[in-house]
Design an enzyme around this catalytic site. Structure first.
Site, PDB file in Angstrom:
ATOM      1  N   CYS A 156       0.814  -1.229   0.000  1.00 49.17           N
ATOM      2  CA  CYS A 156       0.000   0.000   0.000  1.00 49.17           C
ATOM      3  C   CYS A 156       0.842   1.271   0.000  1.00 49.17           C
ATOM      4  CB  CYS A 156      -0.965  -0.006   1.172  1.00 49.17           C
ATOM      5  SG  CYS A 156      -1.986  -1.472   1.229  1.00 49.17           S
ATOM      6  N   HIS A 206      -3.167   7.095   2.271  1.00 48.08           N
ATOM      7  CA  HIS A 206      -3.647   5.790   1.818  1.00 48.08           C
ATOM      8  C   HIS A 206      -5.038   5.562   2.407  1.00 48.08           C
ATOM      9  CE1 HIS A 206      -4.107   1.661   0.985  1.00 48.08           C
ATOM     10  NE2 HIS A 206      -3.817   1.235   2.193  1.00 48.08           N
ATOM     11  N   ASN A 248     -10.202  -0.264   0.370  1.00 50.94           N
ATOM     12  CA  ASN A 248      -8.743  -0.157   0.319  1.00 50.94           C
ATOM     13  C   ASN A 248      -8.252  -0.768  -1.000  1.00 50.94           C
ATOM     14  OD1 ASN A 248      -5.990  -0.536   0.632  1.00 50.94           O
ATOM     15  ND2 ASN A 248      -6.114  -1.240   2.746  1.00 50.94           N
TER      16      ASN A 248
HETATM   17  O1  UT7 Z   1      -3.670  -1.360   3.626  1.00 51.04           O
HETATM   18  C1  UT7 Z   1      -2.751  -1.576   4.646  1.00 51.04           C
HETATM   19  C2  UT7 Z   1      -3.154  -0.912   5.847  1.00 51.04           C
HETATM   20  N1  UT7 Z   1      -4.234  -1.636   6.488  1.00 51.04           N
HETATM   21  C3  UT7 Z   1      -4.861  -1.062   7.460  1.00 51.04           C
HETATM   22  O2  UT7 Z   1      -4.601   0.080   7.755  1.00 51.04           O
HETATM   23  C4  UT7 Z   1      -5.883  -1.846   8.267  1.00 51.04           C
HETATM   24  C5  UT7 Z   1      -5.683  -1.518   9.725  1.00 51.04           C
HETATM   25  N2  UT7 Z   1      -6.635  -2.132  10.606  1.00 51.04           N
HETATM   26  C6  UT7 Z   1      -7.955  -1.795  10.636  1.00 51.04           C
HETATM   27  O3  UT7 Z   1      -8.399  -0.977   9.848  1.00 51.04           O
HETATM   28  C7  UT7 Z   1      -8.831  -2.377  11.716  1.00 51.04           C
HETATM   29  O4  UT7 Z   1      -8.023  -3.023  12.670  1.00 51.04           O
HETATM   30  C8  UT7 Z   1      -9.883  -3.380  11.172  1.00 51.04           C
HETATM   31  C9  UT7 Z   1     -10.925  -2.637  10.361  1.00 51.04           C
HETATM   32  C10 UT7 Z   1      -9.223  -4.424  10.317  1.00 51.04           C
HETATM   33  C11 UT7 Z   1     -10.606  -4.060  12.339  1.00 51.04           C
HETATM   34  O5  UT7 Z   1     -11.206  -3.080  13.186  1.00 51.04           O
HETATM   35  P1  UT7 Z   1     -11.066  -3.200  14.771  1.00 51.04           P
HETATM   36  O6  UT7 Z   1     -11.811  -2.091  15.341  1.00 51.04           O
HETATM   37  O7  UT7 Z   1      -9.592  -3.298  15.068  1.00 51.04           O
HETATM   38  O8  UT7 Z   1     -11.846  -4.540  15.082  1.00 51.04           O
HETATM   39  P2  UT7 Z   1     -11.286  -5.852  15.795  1.00 51.04           P
HETATM   40  O9  UT7 Z   1     -10.322  -6.566  14.946  1.00 51.04           O
HETATM   41  O10 UT7 Z   1     -10.900  -5.481  17.190  1.00 51.04           O
HETATM   42  O11 UT7 Z   1     -12.622  -6.714  15.888  1.00 51.04           O
HETATM   43  C12 UT7 Z   1     -13.712  -6.344  16.733  1.00 51.04           C
HETATM   44  C13 UT7 Z   1     -14.801  -7.365  16.623  1.00 51.04           C
HETATM   45  C14 UT7 Z   1     -14.319  -8.803  16.784  1.00 51.04           C
HETATM   46  O12 UT7 Z   1     -15.312  -9.524  17.512  1.00 51.04           O
HETATM   47  P3  UT7 Z   1     -15.107  -9.843  19.080  1.00 51.04           P
HETATM   48  O13 UT7 Z   1     -13.840 -10.621  19.149  1.00 51.04           O
HETATM   49  O14 UT7 Z   1     -14.995  -8.493  19.733  1.00 51.04           O
HETATM   50  O15 UT7 Z   1     -16.340 -10.583  19.426  1.00 51.04           O
HETATM   51  C15 UT7 Z   1     -14.263  -9.332  15.397  1.00 51.04           C
HETATM   52  O16 UT7 Z   1     -14.454 -10.740  15.308  1.00 51.04           O
HETATM   53  O17 UT7 Z   1     -15.387  -7.300  15.315  1.00 51.04           O
HETATM   54  C16 UT7 Z   1     -15.449  -8.621  14.759  1.00 51.04           C
HETATM   55  N3  UT7 Z   1     -15.326  -8.488  13.305  1.00 51.04           N
HETATM   56  C17 UT7 Z   1     -16.383  -8.365  12.504  1.00 51.04           C
HETATM   57  N4  UT7 Z   1     -17.714  -8.335  12.732  1.00 51.04           N
HETATM   58  C18 UT7 Z   1     -18.518  -8.172  11.681  1.00 51.04           C
HETATM   59  C19 UT7 Z   1     -14.192  -8.458  12.560  1.00 51.04           C
HETATM   60  N5  UT7 Z   1     -14.491  -8.304  11.265  1.00 51.04           N
HETATM   61  C20 UT7 Z   1     -15.850  -8.243  11.187  1.00 51.04           C
HETATM   62  C21 UT7 Z   1     -16.755  -8.087  10.140  1.00 51.04           C
HETATM   63  N6  UT7 Z   1     -18.063  -8.055  10.414  1.00 51.04           N
HETATM   64  N7  UT7 Z   1     -16.351  -7.940   8.845  1.00 51.04           N
END
Ligand code: UT7
Length: 325
Positions: A119, A252, A282
């Protein structure tokens, strides 16, 4: 030799198939994978993304974006003397998508190569093109970011497959007597390879390892917010500028929360943040030139404006480019 390089035209292209969060949620539900429009919007700001048809390659998307950028610059393909394509989803293992694009543009002879910095690819490619122009190796470069990330998504992994999309953006970068690119700041730290990668590779006629995207989202999130501020500040310092000199921040487009967090740290008002992640998702190396082109064609970015472009992604890689349009 010309002292500066400057962007003289921008272009972009999205494959026609627009997939909303609800469309995707329905497709995933059929596989037993649960997600929702609400979760995706709240956590990422993404409402829709575009997916290319199976026979469409990165160089196909790049070709359309390149044509638009050349037209905007008032140039023809015959004027191009350097092609750099930033991509992590190339058409083939080799040759480069840049060489394939060169042939599709109907030209030959000029150097053409890919840059692989995920990216951060576009800010890496723009920095290389700027350096080649400043040393006299090129006068009219085509710098393209093009991706078909849908090919490497694991649609059984809801934590990643809802985040990415396909598309391409391009700029024409020309030798100039007026300053265009003011400074750049690039970095990598290979000890973080495992937090964002596609570990599969070709060996003995087979794919070994998983050829699908893996990401530790939270680890990437934390690193991204820190390094994006550092790279932007380094660029400002190198150019003798301050944060209030930034007319438009074009980071990005991965997650609206990261983008707004970066703007806040840099004290850039949110009205000066260019946002396309809501409609594109993205698109990795394509996201910055896509956002730039939308901002130019939408009348936001004007000639003379000072832009901060910022990339961050797998490697781990990150970097920024400060420029005058
Ligand atoms: O391009 C390179 C750069 N990439 C990035 O910058 C990505 C960086 N990371 C992010 O943008 C975020 O970390 C994510 C969008 C990937 C995830 O967001 P988050 O707020 O960090 O969520 P999380 O991983 O802490 O997940 C929270 C909850 C989890 O459930 P529990 O364990 O709290 O019950 C996940 O299982 O959300 C759940 N979850 C979802 N629920 C519904 C994860 N993905 C999904 C989904 N739909 N698609």
């Amino acid at each position: 030799m010309t002292p500066f390089s400057r962007i003289t035209g921008t272009g972009s292209f999205l494959p026609p198939r627009r997939v909303t969060n609800n469309d995707l949620a329905r497709e995933l539900a059929a596989r037993g994978v649960e997600t929702s429009d609400q979760w995706i919007i709240e956590r990422t700001g993404i409402r829709a993304r575009h997916f290319a048809e199976p026979d469409v390659t990165s160089s196909d998307l790049g070709l359309e974006a390149a044509r638009h950028a050349l037209e905007a610059a008032g140039r023809s393909a015959a004027d191009v003397d350097l092609i750099i394509v930033a991509t992590s989803t190339p058409d083939m293992v080799f040759p480069s998508s840049a060489a394939i694009l060169q042939n599709k543009l109907g030209i030959s002879g000029c150097p053409a190569f890919d840059v692989q910095a995920v990216c951060s690819g576009f800010v890496y490619a723009l920095t290389v093109a700027d350096a080649m122009i400043k040393t006299g190796s090129a006068k009219c470069a085509l710098v393209v970011g093009a991706e078909v990330f849908s090919r490497i998504l694991d649609f059984n992994d809801r934590t990643t497959c809802v985040l990415f999309g396909d598309g391409a953006g391009a700029v024409v970068l020309e030798a100039s007597a007026e300053p265009g690119i003011l400074s750049s700041d690039l970095h990598a730290d290979g000890k973080h390879v495992g937090i964002l990668c596609v570990p599969g590779h070709v060996s003995g006629g087979q794919v070994l390892g998983t050829p699908l995207l893996h990401m530790d989202g939270q680890a990437v999130f934390k690193l991204a917010v820190r390094v994006l501020e550092e790279a932007a500040r380094a660029c400002l310092q190198k150019a003798g500028k301050v944060d209030t000199d930034i007319d438009w921040l074009i980071p990005h487009q991965a997650n609206i929360r990261i983008m707004q967090g970066t703007a806040k740290k840099l004290k850039v008002p949110l009205e000066k943040l260019v946002v396309t992640v809501n409609e594109h998702g993205n698109t990795s190396a394509a996201s910055i030139p896509l956002a730039l082109d939308e901002a130019v064609r939408g009348g936001k970015v004007k000639k003379g404006d000072t832009l901060m472009l910022e990339g961050v992604g797998g490697g781990f890689t990150w970097g920024a480019v400060l420029l005058n349009m």
